[in-house]
Design a protein around this motif. Sequence first.
Motif, mmCIF file in Angstrom:
data_model
loop_
_atom_site.group_PDB
_atom_site.id
_atom_site.type_symbol
_atom_site.label_atom_id
_atom_site.label_comp_id
_atom_site.label_asym_id
_atom_site.label_seq_id
_atom_site.Cartn_x
_atom_site.Cartn_y
_atom_site.Cartn_z
ATOM 1 N N SER A 609 48.190 32.658 36.402
ATOM 2 C CA SER A 609 47.823 32.798 34.993
ATOM 3 C C SER A 609 46.373 33.234 34.854
ATOM 4 O O SER A 609 45.607 32.678 34.079
ATOM 5 C CB SER A 609 48.065 31.476 34.254
ATOM 6 N N GLU A 610 45.992 34.245 35.621
ATOM 7 C CA GLU A 610 44.622 34.764 35.573
ATOM 8 C C GLU A 610 44.654 36.264 35.301
ATOM 9 O O GLU A 610 45.467 36.987 35.871
ATOM 10 C CB GLU A 610 43.877 34.487 36.881
ATOM 11 N N VAL A 611 43.777 36.724 34.402
ATOM 12 C CA VAL A 611 43.644 38.149 34.088
ATOM 13 C C VAL A 611 42.234 38.567 34.477
ATOM 14 O O VAL A 611 41.263 38.203 33.807
ATOM 15 C CB VAL A 611 43.897 38.415 32.586
ATOM 16 N N HIS A 612 42.115 39.318 35.573
ATOM 17 C CA HIS A 612 40.806 39.709 36.110
ATOM 18 C C HIS A 612 40.333 41.014 35.476
ATOM 19 O O HIS A 612 41.149 41.825 35.014
ATOM 20 C CB HIS A 612 40.889 39.843 37.630
ATOM 21 N N ILE A 613 39.002 41.217 35.485
ATOM 22 C CA ILE A 613 38.410 42.329 34.731
ATOM 23 C C ILE A 613 37.447 43.111 35.634
ATOM 24 O O ILE A 613 36.573 42.522 36.299
ATOM 25 C CB ILE A 613 37.630 41.807 33.508
ATOM 26 N N LEU A 614 37.598 44.434 35.625
ATOM 27 C CA LEU A 614 36.694 45.340 36.325
ATOM 28 C C LEU A 614 36.261 46.403 35.327
ATOM 29 O O LEU A 614 37.086 47.152 34.811
ATOM 30 C CB LEU A 614 37.389 45.984 37.526
ATOM 31 N N ILE A 615 34.945 46.491 35.021
ATOM 32 C CA ILE A 615 34.423 47.456 34.046
ATOM 33 C C ILE A 615 33.404 48.360 34.740
ATOM 34 O O ILE A 615 32.418 47.869 35.310
ATOM 35 C CB ILE A 615 33.759 46.748 32.855
ATOM 36 N N ALA A 616 33.682 49.663 34.717
ATOM 37 C CA ALA A 616 32.787 50.662 35.337
ATOM 38 C C ALA A 616 32.509 50.303 36.790
ATOM 39 O O ALA A 616 31.373 50.408 37.270
ATOM 40 C CB ALA A 616 31.489 50.777 34.550
ATOM 41 N N GLY A 617 33.537 49.839 37.518
ATOM 42 C CA GLY A 617 33.418 49.514 38.929
ATOM 43 C C GLY A 617 32.795 48.163 39.218
ATOM 44 O O GLY A 617 32.642 47.797 40.388
ATOM 45 N N GLU A 618 32.411 47.393 38.179
ATOM 46 C CA GLU A 618 31.753 46.102 38.395
ATOM 47 C C GLU A 618 32.688 44.962 37.978
ATOM 48 O O GLU A 618 33.211 44.940 36.873
ATOM 49 C CB GLU A 618 30.461 46.025 37.579
ATOM 50 N N TYR A 619 32.903 43.998 38.920
ATOM 51 C CA TYR A 619 33.782 42.852 38.643
ATOM 52 C C TYR A 619 33.082 41.904 37.667
ATOM 53 O O TYR A 619 31.965 41.469 37.891
ATOM 54 C CB TYR A 619 34.116 42.111 39.944
ATOM 55 N N LYS A 620 33.749 41.567 36.561
ATOM 56 C CA LYS A 620 33.149 40.780 35.491
ATOM 57 C C LYS A 620 33.684 39.352 35.388
ATOM 58 O O LYS A 620 33.221 38.582 34.546
ATOM 59 C CB LYS A 620 33.362 41.482 34.140
ATOM 60 N N GLY A 621 34.658 39.007 36.211
ATOM 61 C CA GLY A 621 35.240 37.661 36.113
ATOM 62 C C GLY A 621 36.698 37.737 35.669
ATOM 63 O O GLY A 621 37.354 38.780 35.804
ATOM 64 N N PHE A 622 37.176 36.651 35.098
ATOM 65 C CA PHE A 622 38.586 36.632 34.715
ATOM 66 C C PHE A 622 38.838 35.647 33.567
ATOM 67 O O PHE A 622 38.062 34.721 33.325
ATOM 68 C CB PHE A 622 39.476 36.267 35.904
#
Length: 807
Positions: A609-622
């Motif tokens: 139940s985790e949705v991970h986030i990558l913005i412009a090549g940078e990992y931002k968390g989840f």
Amino acid sequence: MNNLTSAVDSKVVCYHCGNDCKDEDIKEDNKHFCCSGCFTVYDILKNNNLCGYYDINSNAGVSLKSKNFKGKFDYLSEKNIEAELLSFKNEHMAKVILNVPSIHCSSCVWLLENFPKILKGVISSRLNFVKKELALDFDPNIVSLKEIVELMATLGYEPQINLESTGKPKIIDHETRRLLFKIGVTGFCAGNIMMMSFPEYFNLDLANQLDATYQKFFLYFNFILALPVFFYGASDYLKGAYYSIVENLKGNSKILSVDIPIALGISALFLRSTFETFVSHRAGYWDSMAGLVLFLLVGKWVQQVTFNYLSFDRSYKSYFPLAVKVKNESSQYKNVNGLAKGDVFYIHHQELIPTDAVLLNGNALIDYSFVTGESKPVKKLKGETVFAGGRQVAEQIELLVQKPVSTSYLTQLWNNDSFLKEKEIPTTELANAFSKYFTYLTIALALLVGIYWKFNDPILIWPSVTAVLMVACPCALTLSLPFTMNTTMSIFGKNRFFVKNQGVIQQLSEIDTIVFDKTGTLTEANKGEVRLVGDLNSYEERLVFSVVSQSVHPLSKLVASHLSQNAPLEVNYIFEVKGQGIEAIVDGTSIKVGKLDFVNGQTKNVGDSEVHILIAGEYKGFFTIEPRFRSNWKKLLANFKKTFELSLLSGDNNKMENFLRPVFGENMRFDQTPQNKLNYIKELQSEGKKVMMIGDGLNDAGALRESKIGIALTEDVQAFSPSCDAILDANKFENLADYIGFSKTALNIVKLSFLLSVVYNIIGVGWAASGNLSPVLAAIFMPLSTLSVVFFAVGLTWLTARFRKLV
């Protein structure tokens, strides 16, 4: 200015279904509609002059947002599939009975019974509101079953068509029909007997030749009317008494049936009245006998038909589709019962897999929550086996049948012994225990009275003995139990708690152990608390919202709801990989959301139940989605813990174990299969515990069936009910303790009514033993005692429920 503010603040609701017009507002004829579906229904009704639908109940319609029926009912075009649903067909007429769960008000009844005005070719339409069944007659030369079903679905009344639809009885069962005939015959005779007995109360002057002639006519006519009451209306009680005596004489039973004292009372009334009519030429007890039998039959009918529209014993057939699309066949669709090993068939997005099969082609992402209760989509590769009960959440797949439906993995649950044997429900245990001694006592008293008058006044032997047998009939006992329990069932029904029969109420008061499922029972289905682990600025939140708002995946929808205060940005490009995540370009910025391995290639163990986030090549968390527990669940379980032993069974992993330990202690088991759950219930009951199981999914069906009391918790009491003893609306979960407490109160009320009946019997028997009980007074006393006990039981039950705010 105030008027302007008021107008802005007021909600705009859909004229058809009453929902808020948030996302869409279609205006026509100065009326607002929340979606094109609701407007389409209004337009159909308007064109057919049927807008009276809205006059009966405002906002009467069913919401049609996100409804897409295109191609869904194509299988009904196949003649062999259609034939299995039709109950009759000739050249110019076909008949079908469809189950319509969404019926909810008088407007629905009015509209569906006016269906012939909407669709040409439909001859007649009759609705059974209680069973939610629509009986249609139509001309197959003008309209097809597919067209009828599609229009019903468009109107918001989609029929429930599944594998079990073909095997459902279409008429009133034989026992119910027979009981209704008995009530009709007995009621007719009872009414006429009471009318013919009325002149007797005026003490006709038998010295007058005319009065004497009428008196004889009334006496003999009542005798003729009493014959069908005794030999037909009371036959079940007479036969029940006979078989009980025979079984006791054979040594097969040690309990005298409650039918014995009833049969004795009815027989005493009949024999004494026959003697009075033909020997003494006086009025007998015909009206009392007929009234008693009628009361008993009506009470039996009320018990039989209460809540019969709910299905408490559904099998896998209730959930599987009726037909699937097949490959290389002369017809496009095939009944799933006809699937054989080697057949190739297709499963579309959101369809249920009806049998164990091998994946041949397509991206298979299988959600087994229907079976396990836990939403964990599993990716399957070409050549791997997929099991029955899984739901495809990606695009269309092609499957090769490995086993017929009747031998698939899911059906093994219904082959368990727990489903092959009937539960023992002691519906009349309390009355039988009382009546066992009551019968012996009544016979002993009659003998003593007869012996007494033998030596004192032999003339009074026959009147006194028959009067004792007649008055001492425990009919009040046998009526107070079903009437009290049926009243309790009605009260529970008003509170969205539906019990299978009155025996369930008795057993609810006896449980000492409660076992809970977790997901969907303690927690709310498809809901969760969204929490961000990481850091996003306001612009990045808008980027994420713009992406997840485009997806229909449950986790994406929860995250979108959490970020809904943000305004979306322009989406330049978006591509969703089913079950993995979404990659997109939003406002010129690349972004990925989804599983960790999809976002940045890492494969370490992470939560489902985790949705991970990558913005412009940078990992931002989840974003993590924690399950949302039902309101007041801790308070409810804390109250239960004072009286019951509590346990938890879950098909999910143990990540919530520490959180739940203060409530359940060590009585928790995780990663449980349906068979594990069933075995655990067996284990508890082998230790002598009386177990109540509460679950929500098909995976709980075995445990629900095996337990002493199984309660299915559901968001829709019509759409879902696995094998269980009671169905509880999920919105009423926090009130479960009140219902269990009231079941104990109901039994205490029955015991009080028993006591009142004993008082009446002591007075009546004493009066009868004296030989002074006249036919007129007996005719008044006997139904009065019965009615007063019944009214006492029912009235006290309602008053107690009102005091506890259950009605």
